[in-house]
Design a protein around this motif. Sequence first.
Motif, mmCIF file in Angstrom:
data_model
loop_
_atom_site.group_PDB
_atom_site.id
_atom_site.type_symbol
_atom_site.label_atom_id
_atom_site.label_comp_id
_atom_site.label_asym_id
_atom_site.label_seq_id
_atom_site.Cartn_x
_atom_site.Cartn_y
_atom_site.Cartn_z
ATOM 1 N N LEU A 120 39.166 4.617 32.670
ATOM 2 C CA LEU A 120 37.777 5.002 32.403
ATOM 3 C C LEU A 120 37.540 6.458 32.808
ATOM 4 O O LEU A 120 36.837 7.187 32.115
ATOM 5 N N ARG A 126 38.360 13.084 28.592
ATOM 6 C CA ARG A 126 38.581 13.338 27.175
ATOM 7 C C ARG A 126 37.259 13.556 26.456
ATOM 8 O O ARG A 126 37.156 14.406 25.577
ATOM 9 N N ASP A 159 28.288 5.894 32.979
ATOM 10 C CA ASP A 159 27.470 5.703 31.797
ATOM 11 C C ASP A 159 25.985 5.704 32.126
ATOM 12 O O ASP A 159 25.287 4.705 31.928
ATOM 13 N N ASP B 55 28.296 0.627 26.197
ATOM 14 C CA ASP B 55 28.398 2.009 26.661
ATOM 15 C C ASP B 55 29.845 2.469 26.529
ATOM 16 O O ASP B 55 30.679 1.732 25.990
ATOM 17 N N ALA B 56 30.125 3.664 26.997
ATOM 18 C CA ALA B 56 31.459 4.233 26.762
ATOM 19 C C ALA B 56 32.549 3.365 27.370
ATOM 20 O O ALA B 56 33.609 3.180 26.785
ATOM 21 N N ALA B 57 32.287 2.792 28.564
ATOM 22 C CA ALA B 57 33.293 1.941 29.197
ATOM 23 C C ALA B 57 33.560 0.713 28.344
ATOM 24 O O ALA B 57 34.710 0.319 28.121
ATOM 25 N N PHE B 60 35.480 1.598 25.294
ATOM 26 C CA PHE B 60 36.893 1.800 25.617
ATOM 27 C C PHE B 60 37.631 0.467 25.669
ATOM 28 O O PHE B 60 38.700 0.302 25.088
ATOM 29 N N ARG B 81 24.434 2.495 15.658
ATOM 30 C CA ARG B 81 24.486 3.394 16.830
ATOM 31 C C ARG B 81 25.723 3.125 17.674
ATOM 32 O O ARG B 81 26.353 4.021 18.200
ATOM 33 N N GLU B 84 28.799 4.603 16.146
ATOM 34 C CA GLU B 84 28.927 6.048 16.443
ATOM 35 C C GLU B 84 29.605 6.258 17.794
ATOM 36 O O GLU B 84 30.530 7.046 17.925
ATOM 37 N N LEU B 85 29.110 5.517 18.780
ATOM 38 C CA LEU B 85 29.671 5.638 20.126
ATOM 39 C C LEU B 85 31.143 5.258 20.127
ATOM 40 O O LEU B 85 31.991 5.970 20.685
ATOM 41 N N ALA B 88 33.161 7.973 18.638
ATOM 42 C CA ALA B 88 33.252 9.132 19.544
ATOM 43 C C ALA B 88 34.329 8.879 20.599
ATOM 44 O O ALA B 88 35.148 9.748 20.905
ATOM 45 N N VAL B 89 34.343 7.671 21.137
ATOM 46 C CA VAL B 89 35.365 7.329 22.136
ATOM 47 C C VAL B 89 36.736 7.302 21.483
ATOM 48 O O VAL B 89 37.721 7.810 22.037
ATOM 49 N N SER B 92 38.139 10.763 20.979
ATOM 50 C CA SER B 92 38.622 11.399 22.211
ATOM 51 C C SER B 92 39.945 10.790 22.653
ATOM 52 O O SER B 92 40.749 11.436 23.303
ATOM 53 N N GLN B 93 40.189 9.529 22.248
ATOM 54 C CA GLN B 93 41.429 8.870 22.654
ATOM 55 C C GLN B 93 42.629 9.392 21.877
ATOM 56 O O GLN B 93 43.766 9.157 22.262
#
Lengths: 258, 371
Positions: A120, A126, A159, B55-57, B60, B81, B84-85, B88-89, B92-93
Amino acid sequence: MSEAVIRVRGLKTQFGTQVVHEDLDLDVQRGEILGVVGGSGTGKSVLMRAILGLLSPHAGSVDVLGETVTGRRDPVKLRRRTGVLFQDGALFSSLTVLENVEVPLKEHFPELSAQLRGDLARLRLRLVGLAPGTGAKLPSELSGGMRKRAGLARALAMDPELLFLDEPTAGLDPIGAADFDELLKTLQQALGLTVFLITHDLDTLYAICDRIAVLGKGRILTVGTREEVEDFDDDWIRDYFHGPRARSARAAQRRGGD
Amino acid sequence: MKASSQWLLEIHKPGRTLRLGGDWRIDHAAALQRTLDDCSEDFSGLDGTDIAALDAAGAFLLLEFARRCGVDAEAIKLEARQRELLFAVARSQEIEEPGADSDGPLWRRGLARLGGAVLALKVNTFRLLGFLGLALATLAATVLRPGRWRVTATVHHMQQSGLDALPLVSLLSFLVGAVIAFLGATVLRDFGAELFVVDLTTYAFLREFGVLLTAILLAGRTASAFAAQIGTMKSREEIDAIRTLGQDPIVLLVLPRLLALLIMLPLLSVVATLAGLLGGLTVAVFNLGIPTDLFISRVQETATLSHYLTGLSKAPIFAMVIALVGCLEGFKVAGTAQSVGERTTSAVVQSISLVIIIDALAAVFFMEMGW
């Protein structure tokens, strides 16, 4: 969209006999980027610290995400839902960049496995566009721009719904600053953040802020969209938004927008 | 849509599509990961339209899970939505992490550290010797040109590192003198030879302690000050500014400090010797019952000029070591305030160690020579 995430009412702060804010009201709506501007010494950073609960005001109330900040010793719950980027990143100098990002995760989510925590944290690095391999470096080995990105990664670690940024582009070269603006906008949209942004940078203001609040004379002089604020009748605001630097920032914004 | 305050992961299997739901935020990341790890079957599709919060976590974890199941990120069904997130993740990966260069086993890292330390010692020694040469050459070039002398700066440093240290140096030497007298007395009393306490104190202070104590004190007090002063100037680019203005930082900063110490350290060590003898005298008079005039006449018999010169001959060397190490560490500062702190510490450690090492070597040398 009209839900106020930050709600400041009748705020008064003073150091000794010097009054910084007097009867200050401010609302920040969910999902917006609010730019806070003002001359030096008008208490922009002090306002941020008051909202974060890092200093207790003399009078008035501050509500963040529906919780009252004022009068509380330490609003731990709020810390999980807010992220802060200080001026120079404020990275812990004895830890590597990756460990810096892991600090809030360790503190608030000790149940995460070490592997997932590392993953994480690397994800945040990144997301803010740091080159792979930066995580193993110490903050002192990074340039100013990279330190800010790393600071942003730490601020985003949990977050948060609400992000505080203190002059994120100060000290960056124009290209680096523009990149940082774009990064903020992208992240804000992707993660659905609400952003409280202190800045001196007119380019930032024009490029990414939804609304602008102008601080002066101990209160919020005016708050609104760029057009509304520009037309406000005040000497400082006129000089600020209609000076030569503002004109060129506006021109750049128009060119970029076309 | 489930209430977002509630943690839920629903796995339904109509056909071979897995339906996911509930709260996919970092608060539940650990539990989510456990559930996903337990789920080892293969699916042809993932449907996340029931996910209440992402969320981003969470994104992931979802991506990792999809990758393990062999499902393309594009194929995951999500609200706009959240898509999109997720993308975006995912973007970046895509950046490749470089292969982590392993440090090797513990013994190799230990060996590498040892090697690094030896190399650093060598570099450090060469730099100190080089700096000594530079300072001496500049001194020689400046001596004949009084116009370049920095008299005010020199006097300023004489006051700061010399005069201001006077109370501390005298107090500590007095106390050490008293302690030596006490120690001597406990041993010599058994032989009824308390009078030799005077010889002991005189020898110790004339030959060793007068100079050594002063040097150690100044190494702690002055070398650190020099390193911090010059280091702060270096980190604020003042040294560069001096250069661009056509001046020599060695002349401007190092020579005044060096000269100040060269003058003040011998003077201070004279005071330290006197204070030490006074300490011994105090103990002798009040504790051992040796009268003052006997003590003084005994000192006069014991103290010879050669003893004193032997001791004092080390003073200029110590002064040079302290001033040069302090200044050089200051010049080594790079960038941050943290560096100033590190260099200051290093200056104190190095100068104290060097002072003691040189003193030990000198003691052996003088003994062999019979001086």
